[in-house]
Design a protein around this motif. Structure first.
Motif, short mmCIF file in Angstrom:
data_model
loop_
_atom_site.label_atom_id
_atom_site.label_comp_id
_atom_site.label_asym_id
_atom_site.label_seq_id
_atom_site.Cartn_x
_atom_site.Cartn_y
_atom_site.Cartn_z
N MET A 28 0.87 -1.20 0.00
CA MET A 28 0.00 0.00 0.00
C MET A 28 0.89 1.23 0.00
SD MET A 28 -2.69 -1.24 2.97
CE MET A 28 -1.52 -1.23 4.32
N ASP A 29 1.17 1.77 -1.16
CA ASP A 29 2.14 2.86 -1.24
C ASP A 29 1.49 4.11 -1.83
OD1 ASP A 29 4.58 4.06 -0.89
OD2 ASP A 29 5.55 3.11 -2.61
N GLY A 30 2.00 5.26 -1.44
CA GLY A 30 1.58 6.52 -2.04
C GLY A 30 0.75 7.43 -1.14
N ASN A 31 0.63 7.09 0.14
CA ASN A 31 -0.13 7.95 1.05
C ASN A 31 0.46 9.36 1.12
OD1 ASN A 31 -1.53 5.64 1.65
ND2 ASN A 31 -0.75 5.42 3.74
N GLY A 32 1.78 9.42 1.21
CA GLY A 32 2.44 10.72 1.35
C GLY A 32 2.24 11.58 0.11
N ARG A 33 2.38 10.96 -1.06
CA ARG A 33 2.20 11.72 -2.31
C ARG A 33 0.75 12.17 -2.49
NH1 ARG A 33 5.08 7.27 -5.64
NH2 ARG A 33 5.02 6.32 -3.56
N TRP A 34 -0.18 11.34 -2.05
CA TRP A 34 -1.60 11.70 -2.12
C TRP A 34 -1.86 12.97 -1.31
CZ3 TRP A 34 -5.70 12.40 1.21
CH2 TRP A 34 -6.99 12.30 0.66
N ARG A 79 13.04 3.98 9.73
CA ARG A 79 13.93 5.07 9.28
C ARG A 79 13.18 6.39 9.09
NH1 ARG A 79 16.62 1.29 4.66
NH2 ARG A 79 17.80 -0.03 6.08
N ARG A 80 11.88 6.37 9.17
CA ARG A 80 11.11 7.62 9.01
C ARG A 80 11.20 8.44 10.28
NH1 ARG A 80 6.06 6.40 5.01
NH2 ARG A 80 7.25 5.10 3.59
N PRO A 81 10.86 9.74 10.18
CA PRO A 81 10.89 10.57 11.39
C PRO A 81 10.02 9.95 12.48
CG PRO A 81 10.46 11.91 9.43
CD PRO A 81 10.46 10.49 8.99
MG MG Z 1 6.22 5.01 -0.04
#
Ligand code: MG
Ligand code: IPE
Ligand code: IPE
Length: 249
Positions: A28-34, A79-81
């Motif tokens: 499930m990728d792309g939450n941040g870009r959304w 590795r994320r904040p």
């Molecule tokens: Mg991602």
């Protein structure tokens, strides 16, 4: 990037309809870009991502898919904040609290793969309770991958077999693929048929590396918060059109 619609001209023909994958997994990728597209904080994307989880879990059940595995937190996502990690943990807590009753009612078996015991103790307890409450269910399986990394999963399997060999209870010569699979987190799940990644990224990011050996792979441009029942149905339709050969003719 492969445009999703254009890669599916066979949708029109309806050929292959009725061939249902038993086990679908989604990165499930792309939450941040959304969220970024809307000039909203990343958290807003993750929040909508949870709505998509709900939607797709229901849609998969309605379609008769036996097992749905969702990659929610990778062993690399630490590795994320810290603030984002804690946002994701908070959303996971809310999801389990809000949706557990529905899962119990709908006969869903909730399972977890990955090293989720590294999470905060209260969250571990919440997860364990949720898994235990649905363990008596006999219906569709919803697997959430939490602190999951395929390489760690494979290394752990090898370690356990090595320990048994060292203890003298296992003859190394008898280790084969089936025995190895029995040591993986996915041991009780149907074989992986379809692996989908959203958001246009074309990589596996350490997800189900062993299990994907003969899975059909589908990379779609749709960002996860936009993924809906129709997108899932289209993916399943494409799966039905694929010719799986498993090395044969
Ligand atoms: Mg991602
Ligand atoms: C997927 O969305 C959610 C998780 C990895 C938890 P991302 O947060 O990776 O979204 P992008 O890739 O930054 O758009
Ligand atoms: C993969 O997405 C992990 C999950 C969806 C949970 P990422 O966004 O973390 O993957 P990379 O870093 O782009 O490979």
């Amino acid at each position: 990037m492969r445009p999703f619609a254009a890669s599916a001209p066979e949708l029109v023909t309806g050929k292959g309809a009725g061939v249902l994958p038993r086990h679908v997994a989604i990165i499930m990728d792309g939450n941040g870009r959304w969220a970024k597209q809307r000039h909203w904080p990343r958290f807003a994307g993750h929040k909508q991502g949870v709505e998509a989880v709900r939607r797709i879990a229901r849609a998969a059940r309605a379609m008769g898919i036996e097992a749905l595995t969702l990659y929610a937190f990778s062993s690399e996502n630490w590795r994320r904040p810290e603030s984002e990690v804690s946002d994701l943990m908070g959303l996971l807590r809310l999801f389990i609290r809000n949706d557990l009753d529905e899962m119990v009612r709908d006969n869903v078996q909730l399972r977890v793969i990955g090293d989720y015991r590294r999470f905060a103790p209260d969250l571990v307890a919440l997860i364990d309770t949720a898994v235990a409450r649905t363990a008596v269910n006999t219906g569709p399986i919803l697997v959430i991958a939490l602190n999951y990394g395929a390489q760690a999963e494979i290394a752990a399997a090898a370690r356990r077999l090595a320990e048994r060999a060292q203890a003298g209870t296992l003859d190394p010569a008898t280790i084969d693929e089936a025995m190895f699979e029995d040591e993986l987190d996915t041991r009780d799940l149907p074989p992986l048929d379809l692996l989908i990644r959203t958001s246009g990224e074309v990589r596996l990011s350490n997800f189900l590396l062993w299990q994907a050996a003969y899975a059909e792979l589908l990379f779609v441009d749709t960002l996860w918060p936009d993924f809906d029942a129709d997108t899932l149905a289209a993916a399943v339709e494409i799966f039905g059109q694929r010719q799986r050969r498993f090395g044969g003719l």
